[in-house]
Design an enzyme around this catalytic site. Sequence first.
Site, PDB file in Angstrom:
ATOM      1  N   LEU A   1      10.435  56.352 -50.085  1.00  0.00           N
ATOM      2  CA  LEU A   1       9.959  58.088 -50.681  1.00  0.00           C
ATOM      3  C   LEU A   1       8.912  58.685 -49.887  1.00  0.00           C
ATOM      4  O   LEU A   1       7.937  58.628 -50.808  1.00  0.00           O
ATOM      5  CB  LEU A   1      10.691  58.569 -51.365  1.00  0.00           C
TER       6      LEU A   1
ATOM      7  N   LYS B   1      -2.269  53.411 -57.414  1.00  0.00           N
ATOM      8  CA  LYS B   1      -1.655  53.140 -58.968  1.00  0.00           C
ATOM      9  C   LYS B   1      -0.712  51.730 -58.567  1.00  0.00           C
ATOM     10  O   LYS B   1      -1.201  50.769 -59.626  1.00  0.00           O
ATOM     11  CB  LYS B   1      -0.560  53.708 -59.410  1.00  0.00           C
TER      12      LYS B   1
ATOM     13  N   THR C   1       6.113  55.569 -64.496  1.00  0.00           N
ATOM     14  CA  THR C   1       5.867  54.178 -64.801  1.00  0.00           C
ATOM     15  C   THR C   1       3.777  54.394 -64.024  1.00  0.00           C
ATOM     16  O   THR C   1       3.497  53.428 -63.682  1.00  0.00           O
ATOM     17  CB  THR C   1       5.888  52.704 -63.777  1.00  0.00           C
TER      18      THR C   1
ATOM     19  N   LEU D   1      -2.367  54.709 -39.235  1.00  0.00           N
ATOM     20  CA  LEU D   1      -3.348  54.219 -38.867  1.00  0.00           C
ATOM     21  C   LEU D   1      -4.294  55.252 -38.033  1.00  0.00           C
ATOM     22  O   LEU D   1      -4.748  55.815 -37.397  1.00  0.00           O
ATOM     23  CB  LEU D   1      -3.607  52.917 -37.381  1.00  0.00           C
TER      24      LEU D   1
ATOM     25  N   CYS E   1       2.021  56.879 -55.694  1.00  0.00           N
ATOM     26  CA  CYS E   1       2.048  55.240 -55.018  1.00  0.00           C
ATOM     27  C   CYS E   1       0.429  54.565 -54.986  1.00  0.00           C
ATOM     28  O   CYS E   1       0.642  53.551 -55.866  1.00  0.00           O
ATOM     29  CB  CYS E   1       2.916  55.472 -54.411  1.00  0.00           C
TER      30      CYS E   1
ATOM     31  N   GLU F   1       5.828  61.459 -49.721  1.00  0.00           N
ATOM     32  CA  GLU F   1       6.787  63.029 -50.296  1.00  0.00           C
ATOM     33  C   GLU F   1       6.117  63.846 -49.394  1.00  0.00           C
ATOM     34  O   GLU F   1       5.258  63.069 -47.624  1.00  0.00           O
ATOM     35  CB  GLU F   1       4.788  63.423 -51.181  1.00  0.00           C
TER      36      GLU F   1
ATOM     37  N   ASP G   1      16.744  64.311 -68.521  1.00  0.00           N
ATOM     38  CA  ASP G   1      15.560  64.242 -68.680  1.00  0.00           C
ATOM     39  C   ASP G   1      15.274  65.228 -69.922  1.00  0.00           C
ATOM     40  O   ASP G   1      16.366  66.158 -71.047  1.00  0.00           O
ATOM     41  CB  ASP G   1      14.766  65.869 -67.898  1.00  0.00           C
TER      42      ASP G   1
ATOM     43  N   GLU H   1      12.361  53.054 -54.608  1.00  0.00           N
ATOM     44  CA  GLU H   1      12.303  53.528 -53.763  1.00  0.00           C
ATOM     45  C   GLU H   1      11.366  53.447 -52.693  1.00  0.00           C
ATOM     46  O   GLU H   1      10.527  53.140 -52.825  1.00  0.00           O
ATOM     47  CB  GLU H   1      12.686  55.079 -54.773  1.00  0.00           C
TER      48      GLU H   1
ATOM     49  N   LYS I   1       8.444  46.160 -53.249  1.00  0.00           N
ATOM     50  CA  LYS I   1       8.253  48.468 -53.245  1.00  0.00           C
ATOM     51  C   LYS I   1       7.073  47.763 -53.173  1.00  0.00           C
ATOM     52  O   LYS I   1       5.944  48.561 -52.681  1.00  0.00           O
ATOM     53  CB  LYS I   1       8.435  48.217 -54.459  1.00  0.00           C
TER      54      LYS I   1
END
Length: 436
Positions: free
Chosen positions: A153, A266, A86, A253, A263, A155, A30, A151, A207
């Site tokens: 995943l 976006k 992104t 639901l 996610c 959270e 990073d 991915e 995705k």
Amino acid sequence: MRIAMIGTGYVGLVSGACFADFGHQVTCVDKDVGKIEALRRGEIPIFEPGLDALVASNVKAKRLDFTTDLKAPVAEADAVFIAVGTPSRRGDGHADLTYVYSAAREIAAALSGFTVVVTKSTVPVGTGDEVERLIREANPSAEVVVASNPEFLREGAAIRDFKFPDRIVVGTDDERGRKVLGDVYRPLSLNQAPLMFTARRTAELIKYAANAFLATKITFINEIADLSEKVGADVQQVARGIGLDNRIGAKFLHAGPGFGGSCFPKDTRALVKIAQDHDVQLRIVEAVLGVNDIRKRAMARKVSNAAGGNLRGKTVAVLGLTFKPDTDDMREAPSIPLVTGLLDMGAKVRAHDPVGMEQAKKELPEIEYCADPYECARGADALVIVTEWVQFRALDLARLKAEMAQPVVVDLRNIYRPEDMAAHGFTYESVGRVTT
């Protein structure tokens, strides 16, 4: 296998730690010097259950390390994963690929020997083509395969999702690339995780399509909740009744204040833009975005109506600020438009969240933050449950009522039963159920 993970955000850090736990040698890279120094000290920059212990154990075993310089890790790697952000591009909703393309150029300069470069970031269809073009332009002699490996995943449950996935999608037509990534994921074969090989563009679209479909399920049940309130039905029973159908399934639901997070908003916006760029109109996904935005803004009016129609000068207690439990992520959380709407109506807002208050202060600096739910409720004219943290599921209702100026509760997650709240003397409003 030797793996370089470019990016130590949510996806990069969780993926890197899990790959190391599989027995691979992983270096996470990073540019943020402060973040790398903190990780080396064992400080985790995000809240994810179990991640601190997972990182610590693999650092101790010398399978996981952190650096700001990608040259050596990339040169030695069998696979290099791009896991940078992104975000939505300001103004048009497209995914901003600046960080992806910058990483690709830096990777190109450091490649040595055959390497698989993998986009793990969520990227628009065709991004892998551009990543490959950039690498070959910067380093024409590079022996490289560019693949997609999105991915999936959640959270709050990311480590389990990584180790027990519903599927692993790998987008590449190159047999050498398939072999390397097959070896990377081989430790999951004991869990019988389906390893699905596709073309690169297909993997990229999978995705976006998955997230858009889940966002659609949430929005659908939220609209059914609105109808349930008008006709006297119970949306929870409706959801169970349709969710028991194997063709539909029970997940996603749960009626509430609308979806948020890093996610769904976006990625649904980006998918609409991708479609528009290819002269395709995704009317369902467009409607999902519109309905969800309107719903989140409408929650403040729901609170106002429950409190008598006028919030000016009144105090509203808000329990839960993050977009979901078991995370400190405030990105596009429903609490933000809710609190903003309450303030616009003249209310004083007090809030409590088990782990998200430091992040929330950056988004909502003008409200009061409290140490626990009962302090938050003290003197409140209405209390709103926004995030379904387990800590809020068994509150002492008698104590809660005693703390409040007016016993008005708006439960946007339906975690309490109307009859129980009525028995304790609360005016209780939930989502898609009969008001008490």
